[in-house]
Design a protein around this motif. Structure first.
Motif, PDB file in Angstrom:
ATOM      1  N   UNK A 104       9.639  -4.903  21.477  1.00  0.00           N
ATOM      2  CA  UNK A 104      10.274  -3.590  21.492  1.00  0.00           C
ATOM      3  C   UNK A 104       9.246  -2.528  21.898  1.00  0.00           C
ATOM      4  N   UNK A 105       9.598  -1.562  22.730  1.00  0.00           N
ATOM      5  CA  UNK A 105       8.645  -0.483  23.073  1.00  0.00           C
ATOM      6  C   UNK A 105       8.207   0.270  21.818  1.00  0.00           C
ATOM      7  N   UNK A 106       6.912   0.419  21.645  1.00  0.00           N
ATOM      8  CA  UNK A 106       6.351   1.062  20.464  1.00  0.00           C
ATOM      9  C   UNK A 106       5.910   2.481  20.783  1.00  0.00           C
ATOM     10  N   UNK A 107       5.967   3.366  19.803  1.00  0.00           N
ATOM     11  CA  UNK A 107       5.412   4.711  20.025  1.00  0.00           C
ATOM     12  C   UNK A 107       3.893   4.641  20.126  1.00  0.00           C
ATOM     13  N   UNK A 108       3.303   5.638  20.744  1.00  0.00           N
ATOM     14  CA  UNK A 108       1.856   5.658  20.932  1.00  0.00           C
ATOM     15  C   UNK A 108       1.172   5.958  19.604  1.00  0.00           C
TER      16      UNK A 108
ATOM     17  N   UNK B 130      15.555   1.851  12.666  1.00  0.00           N
ATOM     18  CA  UNK B 130      16.996   2.029  12.464  1.00  0.00           C
ATOM     19  C   UNK B 130      17.701   2.444  13.755  1.00  0.00           C
ATOM     20  N   UNK B 131      16.969   3.055  14.676  1.00  0.00           N
ATOM     21  CA  UNK B 131      17.517   3.439  15.969  1.00  0.00           C
ATOM     22  C   UNK B 131      16.942   2.546  17.057  1.00  0.00           C
ATOM     23  N   UNK B 132      17.393   2.774  18.294  1.00  0.00           N
ATOM     24  CA  UNK B 132      16.936   1.951  19.406  1.00  0.00           C
ATOM     25  C   UNK B 132      15.441   2.102  19.642  1.00  0.00           C
ATOM     26  N   UNK B 133      14.911   3.331  19.466  1.00  0.00           N
ATOM     27  CA  UNK B 133      13.494   3.591  19.651  1.00  0.00           C
ATOM     28  C   UNK B 133      12.808   3.647  18.301  1.00  0.00           C
ATOM     29  N   UNK B 134      11.748   2.868  18.139  1.00  0.00           N
ATOM     30  CA  UNK B 134      11.010   2.858  16.879  1.00  0.00           C
ATOM     31  C   UNK B 134      10.292   4.188  16.685  1.00  0.00           C
ATOM     32  N   UNK B 135      10.285   4.684  15.438  1.00  0.00           N
ATOM     33  CA  UNK B 135       9.666   5.962  15.088  1.00  0.00           C
ATOM     34  C   UNK B 135       8.570   5.691  14.071  1.00  0.00           C
ATOM     35  N   UNK B 136       7.382   6.238  14.321  1.00  0.00           N
ATOM     36  CA  UNK B 136       6.239   6.053  13.427  1.00  0.00           C
ATOM     37  C   UNK B 136       6.201   7.172  12.404  1.00  0.00           C
ATOM     38  N   UNK B 137       6.043   6.790  11.150  1.00  0.00           N
ATOM     39  CA  UNK B 137       5.900   7.756  10.058  1.00  0.00           C
ATOM     40  C   UNK B 137       4.622   7.421   9.299  1.00  0.00           C
TER      41      UNK B 137
ATOM     42  N   UNK C 273      -8.630  -1.850  -0.934  1.00  0.00           N
ATOM     43  CA  UNK C 273      -7.762  -0.898  -0.261  1.00  0.00           C
ATOM     44  C   UNK C 273      -7.369  -1.469   1.091  1.00  0.00           C
ATOM     45  N   UNK C 274      -6.068  -1.670   1.275  1.00  0.00           N
ATOM     46  CA  UNK C 274      -5.561  -2.324   2.475  1.00  0.00           C
ATOM     47  C   UNK C 274      -4.827  -1.325   3.364  1.00  0.00           C
ATOM     48  N   UNK C 275      -4.764  -1.668   4.637  1.00  0.00           N
ATOM     49  CA  UNK C 275      -3.964  -0.917   5.600  1.00  0.00           C
ATOM     50  C   UNK C 275      -2.650  -1.653   5.791  1.00  0.00           C
ATOM     51  N   UNK C 276      -1.561  -1.052   5.345  1.00  0.00           N
ATOM     52  CA  UNK C 276      -0.244  -1.696   5.333  1.00  0.00           C
ATOM     53  C   UNK C 276       0.637  -1.007   6.360  1.00  0.00           C
ATOM     54  N   UNK C 277       1.228  -1.797   7.234  1.00  0.00           N
ATOM     55  CA  UNK C 277       2.175  -1.299   8.232  1.00  0.00           C
ATOM     56  C   UNK C 277       3.537  -1.903   7.924  1.00  0.00           C
ATOM     57  N   UNK C 278       4.478  -1.071   7.541  1.00  0.00           N
ATOM     58  CA  UNK C 278       5.806  -1.500   7.126  1.00  0.00           C
ATOM     59  C   UNK C 278       6.795  -1.283   8.268  1.00  0.00           C
ATOM     60  N   UNK C 279       7.513  -2.346   8.627  1.00  0.00           N
ATOM     61  CA  UNK C 279       8.550  -2.286   9.658  1.00  0.00           C
ATOM     62  C   UNK C 279       9.891  -2.476   8.963  1.00  0.00           C
ATOM     63  N   UNK C 280      10.702  -1.450   8.935  1.00  0.00           N
ATOM     64  CA  UNK C 280      11.961  -1.516   8.202  1.00  0.00           C
ATOM     65  C   UNK C 280      13.042  -0.729   8.927  1.00  0.00           C
ATOM     66  N   UNK C 281      14.285  -1.200   8.889  1.00  0.00           N
ATOM     67  CA  UNK C 281      15.395  -0.415   9.439  1.00  0.00           C
ATOM     68  C   UNK C 281      16.091   0.440   8.386  1.00  0.00           C
ATOM     69  N   UNK C 282      15.642   0.358   7.132  1.00  0.00           N
ATOM     70  CA  UNK C 282      16.334   1.064   6.050  1.00  0.00           C
ATOM     71  C   UNK C 282      15.291   1.610   5.084  1.00  0.00           C
ATOM     72  N   UNK C 283      15.181   2.929   5.016  1.00  0.00           N
ATOM     73  CA  UNK C 283      14.219   3.599   4.142  1.00  0.00           C
ATOM     74  C   UNK C 283      14.994   4.295   3.034  1.00  0.00           C
ATOM     75  N   UNK C 284      15.072   3.641   1.872  1.00  0.00           N
ATOM     76  CA  UNK C 284      15.832   4.195   0.746  1.00  0.00           C
ATOM     77  C   UNK C 284      14.877   4.721  -0.320  1.00  0.00           C
ATOM     78  N   UNK C 285      15.443   5.177  -1.435  1.00  0.00           N
ATOM     79  CA  UNK C 285      14.631   5.763  -2.515  1.00  0.00           C
ATOM     80  C   UNK C 285      13.716   4.732  -3.153  1.00  0.00           C
ATOM     81  N   UNK C 286      14.191   3.490  -3.286  1.00  0.00           N
ATOM     82  CA  UNK C 286      13.358   2.455  -3.897  1.00  0.00           C
ATOM     83  C   UNK C 286      12.140   2.156  -3.026  1.00  0.00           C
ATOM     84  N   UNK C 287      12.322   2.155  -1.719  1.00  0.00           N
ATOM     85  CA  UNK C 287      11.189   1.936  -0.819  1.00  0.00           C
ATOM     86  C   UNK C 287      10.216   3.101  -0.882  1.00  0.00           C
ATOM     87  N   UNK C 288      10.731   4.327  -0.967  1.00  0.00           N
ATOM     88  CA  UNK C 288       9.863   5.502  -1.102  1.00  0.00           C
ATOM     89  C   UNK C 288       9.026   5.410  -2.373  1.00  0.00           C
ATOM     90  N   UNK C 289       9.637   4.993  -3.462  1.00  0.00           N
ATOM     91  CA  UNK C 289       8.887   4.870  -4.712  1.00  0.00           C
ATOM     92  C   UNK C 289       7.795   3.812  -4.597  1.00  0.00           C
TER      93      UNK C 289
END
Length: 396
Positions: A173-177, A374-381, A340-356
């Motif tokens: 999938x095309x990734x954001x820069x 969740x959309x066609x284009x991946x968004x980095x947060x 201390x680790x660097x964690x990259x989470x790939x998810x289509x659903x960001x709910x309150x439990x995931x935020x916690x």
């Protein structure tokens, strides 16, 4: 009444007339009608010894949309010709076939038929082009052969074994820069867990120690000093990531929703991250919210290089019939890591439990980035690490 039964009835009547008339011609003519079905049965039982199918192809692992060139050869080792012989096999519906005589879609399968006209003790070849359009495994273990019958309309069916397996990787999938080093906690300094010898840069020599590799021995320095000397290299540190893939259930009955399209987008994003880490020479370990072999989650140990990349892509290509587990349980497991680790989470659903769960990871000092698919284009947060506040002690 089929053709075999018709031949037996005609042969019985001719033999009956021959019995009363005593005509040898009727005896011979009636016997032919019993001999032909017996000859047909013997030919069908012996055809597997004389008719062979050969299947060769130029690629074993491809990306969706890649053309695979296949050569089908049919060998006739008998002294009888095989005119109008059809080879039939079926492939998944998403595989398009070019160069066949007949191609049709039936029961979500692509049915392909090839015609051969084989003289006795000869071989014939046909060239096909297969183009898969979805990830997965395309395999064949047998094909059906239909030959011209010796009499009537009875078909001469034969099952011919063959071996064909094609692994189709997921399309990245095309990734954001973004730059992985920006959230890598140990990317700018050395750590004992990640420091390695970089053989590109040599900073000197040292005396040989038991266990050193012979290819690292500096022979010129050894000749000058009279004792074994080993090359001393500069140290380097490579980013090591923890990539977490959130796979949803194929069907959620409470919400009456199918998640196959969303899961395919998640798998494509994971494949793109694997390609990116391969190009940047980053090490990573993969976690998936899938149950496998009695374990709560799927875990691929940390690694890098070509073999690790191929293993990840193979696992992503073969994922079907998901038995998922909650994402919160997996993130809770990552909280217990002392480093201390660097964690990259790939998810289509960001709910309150995931935020916690992400907030708990940040409080423990981990660095977290999220790819929303969740959309066609991946968004980095990005999530900033929380610095613990020092509490002042009050002396009474």
């Amino acid at each position: 009444m089929n053709t075999k039964q018709t031949f037996h009835v005609i042969g019985f009547l001719l033999l009956l007339f021959a019995l009363f008339s005593g005509s040898w011609f009727l005896w011979l003519f009636g016997g032919i009608f019993f001999f032909m079905p017996a000859l047909q049965g013997w030919w069908l039982s012996s055809m597997s010894k004389w008719v062979k199918l050969d299947w060769t192809y130029d690629q074993h692992r491809v990306m969706p949309g890649t053309a695979v060139h296949v050569t089908v050869r049919l060998h006739n080792h008998s002294w009888l010709p095989l005119p109008a012989t059809w080879i039939r096999f079926s492939l998944p519906e998403h595989v398009s076939v070019e160069g066949a005589d007949e191609v049709k879609i039936s029961n979500q399968r692509t049915v392909v038929r090839l015609r051969f006209d084989l003289p006795m003790r000869q071989s014939a070849a046909r060239n096909l082009t297969l183009i898969p359009h979805k990830r997965g495994t395309v395999w064949l273990n047998e094909a059906a052969s239909e030959s011209l019958p010796l009499f009537g309309d009875e078909r001469s069916d034969l099952t011919l074994p063959l071996s064909f397996s094609l692994l189709v990787y997921p399309l990245p999938l095309p990734l954001p820069a973004f730059v992985l080093d920006e959230t890598e906690p140990d990317g700018a300094r050395l750590s004992r867990q990640r420091q390695q010898d970089d053989v590109t840069f040599q900073r000197g020599v040292r005396p040989y120690l038991p266990g050193d590799r012979m290819k690292h021995v500096h022979w010129k320095a050894t000749a000058k000093t009279g004792s074994l000397e080993t090359r001393l290299f500069e140290h380097t540190a490579q980013p090591n990531w923890r990539i977490v893939g959130h796979i949803l259930p194929s069907y959620e009955p409470m919400q009456q929703r199918h998640n196959d399209v969303v899961n395919e987008r998640t798998i494509s994003c994971l494949a793109a991250l694997s390609v990116l880490c391969r190009k940047k020479s980053y090490g990573y370990e993969l976690f998936l919210t899938l149950r496998q072999r009695g374990r709560e989650h799927y875990h691929l140990p940390a690694g890098g290089g070509k073999n690790h990349h191929l293993h990840v892509m193979t696992q992503l290509a073969q994922m079907h019939h998901y038995v998922t587990s909650p994402l919160a349980h997996l993130l809770r497991r990552l909280e217990d890591s002392p480093a201390r680790e660097a964690i990259l989470l790939v998810t289509p659903r960001l709910d309150d439990e995931t935020h916690a769960s992400i907030e708990r990871l940040l409080r423990r000092g981990h660095h977290v980035a999220l790819l929303d698919v969740s959309e066609e284009q991946a968004v980095l947060r990005r999530f900033e690490a929380m610095r613990p506040t020092r509490q002042r002690r009050v002396m009474s």
